[in-house]
Design an enzyme around this catalytic site. Sequence first.
Site, PDB file in Angstrom:
ATOM      1  CE  LYS A  89      -3.945   4.671  -1.983  1.00 37.75           C
ATOM      2  NZ  LYS A  89      -5.015   5.060  -2.883  1.00 37.75           N
TER       3      LYS A  89
ATOM      4  CE1 TYR B 164      -4.178   1.812   0.423  1.00 34.89           C
ATOM      5  CE2 TYR B 164      -3.078   2.927   2.026  1.00 34.89           C
ATOM      6  CZ  TYR B 164      -4.104   2.947   1.327  1.00 34.89           C
ATOM      7  OH  TYR B 164      -5.010   3.821   1.362  1.00 34.89           O
TER       8      TYR B 164
HETATM    9  P1  NAD Z   1     -14.058   2.140  -0.285  1.00 37.01           P
HETATM   10  O1  NAD Z   1     -13.550   0.529  -0.196  1.00 37.01           O
HETATM   11  O2  NAD Z   1     -15.513   2.351   0.083  1.00 37.01           O
HETATM   12  O3  NAD Z   1     -13.966   2.693  -1.738  1.00 37.01           O
HETATM   13  C1  NAD Z   1     -13.007   2.089  -2.728  1.00 37.01           C
HETATM   14  C2  NAD Z   1     -13.437   2.014  -3.875  1.00 37.01           C
HETATM   15  O4  NAD Z   1     -12.718   1.711  -4.880  1.00 37.01           O
HETATM   16  C3  NAD Z   1     -14.750   1.043  -4.091  1.00 37.01           C
HETATM   17  O5  NAD Z   1     -15.905   1.594  -4.593  1.00 37.01           O
HETATM   18  C4  NAD Z   1     -14.229  -0.091  -4.739  1.00 37.01           C
HETATM   19  O6  NAD Z   1     -15.281  -0.986  -5.280  1.00 37.01           O
HETATM   20  C5  NAD Z   1     -13.429   0.538  -5.826  1.00 37.01           C
HETATM   21  N1  NAD Z   1     -12.411  -0.273  -6.313  1.00 37.01           N
HETATM   22  C6  NAD Z   1     -11.264  -1.205  -5.895  1.00 37.01           C
HETATM   23  N2  NAD Z   1     -10.535  -1.691  -6.699  1.00 37.01           N
HETATM   24  C7  NAD Z   1     -11.378  -1.525  -7.957  1.00 37.01           C
HETATM   25  C8  NAD Z   1     -10.937  -1.559  -9.299  1.00 37.01           C
HETATM   26  N3  NAD Z   1      -9.992  -2.737  -9.375  1.00 37.01           N
HETATM   27  N4  NAD Z   1     -11.761  -0.958 -10.476  1.00 37.01           N
HETATM   28  C9  NAD Z   1     -12.478  -0.441  -9.887  1.00 37.01           C
HETATM   29  N5  NAD Z   1     -12.972   0.107  -8.544  1.00 37.01           N
HETATM   30  C10 NAD Z   1     -12.245  -0.490  -7.591  1.00 37.01           C
HETATM   31  O7  NAD Z   1     -13.058   2.740   0.623  1.00 37.01           O
HETATM   32  P2  NAD Z   1     -12.634   4.277   0.422  1.00 37.01           P
HETATM   33  O8  NAD Z   1     -12.029   4.548   1.864  1.00 37.01           O
HETATM   34  O9  NAD Z   1     -13.596   5.114  -0.123  1.00 37.01           O
HETATM   35  O10 NAD Z   1     -11.374   4.062  -0.557  1.00 37.01           O
HETATM   36  C11 NAD Z   1     -11.246   5.308  -1.528  1.00 37.01           C
HETATM   37  C12 NAD Z   1      -9.628   5.504  -1.778  1.00 37.01           C
HETATM   38  O11 NAD Z   1      -9.274   6.155  -0.523  1.00 37.01           O
HETATM   39  C13 NAD Z   1      -8.777   4.422  -1.888  1.00 37.01           C
HETATM   40  O12 NAD Z   1      -7.869   4.704  -3.008  1.00 37.01           O
HETATM   41  C14 NAD Z   1      -7.924   4.474  -0.546  1.00 37.01           C
HETATM   42  O13 NAD Z   1      -6.732   3.864  -0.693  1.00 37.01           O
HETATM   43  C15 NAD Z   1      -7.925   5.668  -0.305  1.00 37.01           C
HETATM   44  N6  NAD Z   1      -8.063   6.103   1.204  1.00 37.01           N
HETATM   45  C16 NAD Z   1      -8.755   5.699   2.178  1.00 37.01           C
HETATM   46  C17 NAD Z   1      -8.536   5.881   3.454  1.00 37.01           C
HETATM   47  C18 NAD Z   1      -9.448   5.644   4.575  1.00 37.01           C
HETATM   48  O14 NAD Z   1      -9.053   5.612   5.654  1.00 37.01           O
HETATM   49  N7  NAD Z   1     -10.749   5.037   4.147  1.00 37.01           N
HETATM   50  C19 NAD Z   1      -7.361   6.692   3.742  1.00 37.01           C
HETATM   51  C20 NAD Z   1      -6.586   7.146   2.922  1.00 37.01           C
HETATM   52  C21 NAD Z   1      -6.659   6.805   1.527  1.00 37.01           C
END
Ligand code: NAD
Length: 253
Positions: free
Chosen positions: A161, A157
């Site tokens: 990132k 990860y």
């Molecule tokens: P989430 O799991 O709800 O959202 C992730 C989304 O990406 C989902 O809709 C999933 O279906 C989609 N996805 C994953 N793999 C995919 C693929 N191969 N093709 C198309 N879509 C795909 O979680 P989130 O927290 O909303 O995550 C969104 C982004 O935020 C991610 O990139 C995650 O790394 C980043 N992020 C999240 C956090 C946190 O704490 N939630 C913190 C930092 C960064």
Amino acid sequence: MARFENKIVLITGASSGIGEAAAYAFGREGAKVFLVARRADRGEAVAQRIREEGGTALFYQADMADRAQIGAMVAACVEKFGGLDVAFNNAGIDGAFNVNIPDHPEDVWDDVLTINLTGVWYCMRHQIPAMLERGGGSIVNMASMAGVKGFPGSSSYAASKFGVVGITKAAALEYADQGIRVNAVCPAVIRSEMADRVFGTDEADNEAQAASWHPIGRIGEPEEVANVVLWLASDEASFVTAETIQIDGGLGA
Ligand code: NAD
């Protein structure tokens, strides 16, 4: 306020969490929202809700692990809505946490790098020419606090990132003088399905523990990330490019 009236906005990973919150926010501010996800039922439901609120939205099914589907996704957005002004490359997976490098599963490394990093690279590869056709645009890539600060046990990860931050800066500098701004957001723990999986934030004790890491005393909400994404994507941020904004309740200070 309708900062995105007549703007065409593509969002990946828009069926849940931060992407879903951003889709509603862009929809409420007048954007034509081209929302992309793998889960058709959930993606269609998000698009339907935006339309019920009076906005414009289309759902498109694509997998960010498939480079051909990414090219087809951008082409479909241009075909359906007539161009592309804003992209929020948000889709991502968590991979393995609390697993040191010798034990880190190789298939997890491959999947996380493919979706989180290579997927964003292919998105920009197709989005930039489409934006140039309209004289410019704005790209916001989803990084993470794990893209600016080291955490043990999440090497795949972290690599993905930190890589997103790197390609964000490269793209921003390549197109700074051609009207395309490229920035990244770096959230700490945000309430979502991913946070539930990784930190167990759906359980009160675990959420309290995750909250305690943030000086502000709580985890973040998806809408709080969406607010920053919309600002970065808007003309209000017209002199902001190659930037990474931490949305972290003070965690990175
Ligand atoms: P989430 O799991 O709800 O959202 C992730 C989304 O990406 C989902 O809709 C999933 O279906 C989609 N996805 C994953 N793999 C995919 C693929 N191969 N093709 C198309 N879509 C795909 O979680 P989130 O927290 O909303 O995550 C969104 C982004 O935020 C991610 O990139 C995650 O790394 C980043 N992020 C999240 C956090 C946190 O704490 N939630 C913190 C930092 C960064």
